[in-house]
Every structure is written in structure tokens, then in C-alpha cells.
Design an enzyme around this catalytic site. Structure first.
Site, PDB file in Angstrom:
ATOM      1  N   TYR A 117       4.847   9.787 -11.300  1.00  0.00           N
ATOM      2  CA  TYR A 117       3.980   9.573 -10.900  1.00  0.00           C
ATOM      3  C   TYR A 117       3.050   9.074 -11.589  1.00  0.00           C
ATOM      4  CZ  TYR A 117      -0.114   8.252  -6.980  1.00  0.00           C
ATOM      5  OH  TYR A 117      -1.183   7.593  -6.497  1.00  0.00           O
ATOM      6  N   LYS A 150       2.663   4.425 -11.609  1.00  0.00           N
ATOM      7  CA  LYS A 150       1.722   3.561 -10.884  1.00  0.00           C
ATOM      8  C   LYS A 150       1.482   2.780 -12.741  1.00  0.00           C
ATOM      9  CE  LYS A 150       0.825   4.744  -7.149  1.00  0.00           C
ATOM     10  NZ  LYS A 150       1.446   3.654  -5.849  1.00  0.00           N
ATOM     11  N   ASN A 153       1.045  -1.102   0.177  1.00  0.00           N
ATOM     12  CA  ASN A 153       0.269   0.128  -0.017  1.00  0.00           C
ATOM     13  C   ASN A 153       1.035   1.815  -0.179  1.00  0.00           C
ATOM     14  OD1 ASN A 153      -2.581   1.163   0.027  1.00  0.00           O
ATOM     15  ND2 ASN A 153      -1.594   2.237   2.755  1.00  0.00           N
TER      16      ASN A 153
END
Length: 266
Positions: free
Chosen positions: A158, A162, A91
Site C-alpha cells: 500500500y 501511494k 479519491n
């Protein structure tokens, strides 16, 4: 529904607040034995105090998952102190706002990719190796992002980190299936957490206009499907990228549906 999680050993990285802590709480409620993780010792102790209860097995390990040495120590802790690993939820992650593509520095690249991708890669590897040694299968859940589907201006680095997680998840699912290890990823929408508080404060109406349900999500609304994915009830789900977004951009101009509903005569 019996999720059959009692006694399962779970590790959640980046779990001293927000979604990670909500997942820890939900797993504890199902009888799992949970290890939480963070980089701040004080925040870790506070989270442990909030999660602790007489019938719960919850422990914490302070570790920087961007550090290979800390990752090794974290999984030794799971094997030696927690008694193994059945569920790994990757996470932890960071998001740096307002980083235009032309301004990205090597240090930005190293930080973002180390925390968001490299750490997940090697935590996943260490967790899967431990699960394979145990011989009882397991579940790995990886945090992706809506930016992996549609990047925002100013978040190219970013978004790339991801997007890499989404494809890594599929590859892991294929390679780890022979060992009974399922691997899925999850994409949270705009969730009311500390990480999103600034964006919500500065662009509340703009963000809401993109969400079909017309509201921000709560950490518990992400935790619930993750606990399901970690359970035996999801035994035939692997290689999946689950969106928990309230229908973010499910259609163009989601707010138009609310306007039509307001004008409906029945």
C-alpha cells in the site's frame, strides 16, 4: 471568499461515502456541478439521494476505475452528459490491512496497484486529455497517504502504491502546466471514516498519541482544503503534496506537548 466554482464540472472517484462524499457536498455548496462515482449501484443511489437538493446539479456514474473500459465510459459520461470537466479528484483507493511483506502474492500486487495507482494514472490521463481539448485548463487532485511518507509495518505494498502517486503528481504538474492544468496531491491523516473505523476501534489511544491536535479528523476537514485547491484562489499552487493530518508526527511524541500543557502554571 469567492472561490469562483459556480458552474464548474467536477468528477470525484470513490465518492459514495467518507472523504469523497464530503468533497462532493462541499463542491455542491460552492455551486459546482458534480459527478460522483462508485462500484456499488445501490450505494451510489443512496449517496445521490443524500446529496440531491433543488439547486444542485449532481449525477452519478457506476464504474470500476481499475477497468480501462469503465474509465473510458466514465470520461465519455463527463463529456457527453455533464458537459465537460474542470475538476478531477482521484479519491478512490483500497487499503488491505495486515499484509506482511513476505506474504504478498501476485494477486495482492495486481489488486493494490490496479486500484491505487494504475487507475489514477489512466483517470488522470483521460481527464487531462479532456481538459486539454476544452482549452480552459483545469485541476486534478490525487489521493496519496501518510504511508507514502512513513510506511507502517504490514503495509509495504500500500505504501509503495501511494508513494508512486506522490511522484506521479509532481510529474503531472510539470507536464500539464502548459495546458493550464494544475495538479496537486493530498495526504489525509486518521479521518473518522468507515475505512478507518476498525483501526480506530482497535488502537484508539495509540493513534491519538501520534496526532498533535489530539483528535481524529472529520471528512469535512479534508474536503475544505481540497475545495480551496480546486478553486482559482489556489491558482499558483501546483505540484504540491498537502498534508491534512492534524500534525501527525509533526514532532516526536506529540502527546508530550499535552502533558506539558496540563502541567503548565500559566
Amino acid at each position: 471568499m469567492d472561490l469562483q466554482l459556480h458552474g464548474k464540472k467536477a468528477l470525484i472517484t470513490g465518492s459514495t461515502r467518507g472523504i469523497g462524499m464530503a468533497v462532493a457536498r462541499a463542491l455542491l455548496q460552492e455551486g459546482a456541478e458534480v459527478a460522483i462515482n462508485g462500484t456499488n449501484e445501490g450505494r451510489l443511489e443512496t449517496a445521490l439521494a443524500e446529496l440531491s437538493r433543488p439547486d444542485a446539479v449532481v449525477r452519478g456514474k457506476c464504474a470500476d476505475i481499475a477497468s480501462p473500459e469503465d474509465v473510458r465510459a466514465l470520461f465519455r459520461f463527463m463529456e457527453e452528459e455533464m458537459g465537460g470537466l474542470d475538476i478531477l479528484i482521484n479519491n478512490a483507493g483500497i487499503y488491505r490491512t495486515a499484509m506482511p511483506f513476505l506474504d504478498i502474492q501476485e494477486s495482492d500486487y495486481e489488486e493494490t496497484m490496479s486500484v491505487n495507482f494504475k487507475s489514477l494514472l489512466f483517470c488522470g490521463q483521460a481527464g487531462a486529455a479532456l481538459m486539454r481539448r476544452q482549452g480552459r485548463g483545469g485541476v486534478i487532485l490525487n489521493a496519496s497517504s501518510y504511508a507514502a511518507l512513513i510506511p507502517s509495518a504490514g503495509s509495504s505494498l500500500y505504501a509503495a502504491s501511494k508513494a508512486a502517486i506522490s511522484n506521479l503528481t509532481r510529474a503531472m504538474a510539470g507536464e500539464l502546466a502548459p495546458y493550464g492544468i494544475r495538479v496537486n496531491a493530498y495526504i489525509p491523516g486518521v479521518i473518522a471514516t468507515d475505512m478507518n473505523s476498525g483501526a480506530i476501534a482497535s488502537n484508539r489511544e495509540g493513534l491519538l498519541s501520534q496526532i498533535s491536535l489530539g483528535r481524529f479528523g472529520e471528512p469535512e476537514e479534508v474536503a475544505a482544503p481540497l475545495v480551496f485547491l480546486a478553486s482559482s484562489q489556489a491558482s499558483y499552487i501546483t505540484g504540491c503534496i498537502l498534508e491534512v493530518t492534524g500534525g501527525k508526527l509533526a514532532v516526536q511524541q506529540p502527546a508530550a506537548a499535552w502533558q506539558m500543557a496540563d502541567g503548565s502554571t500559566g
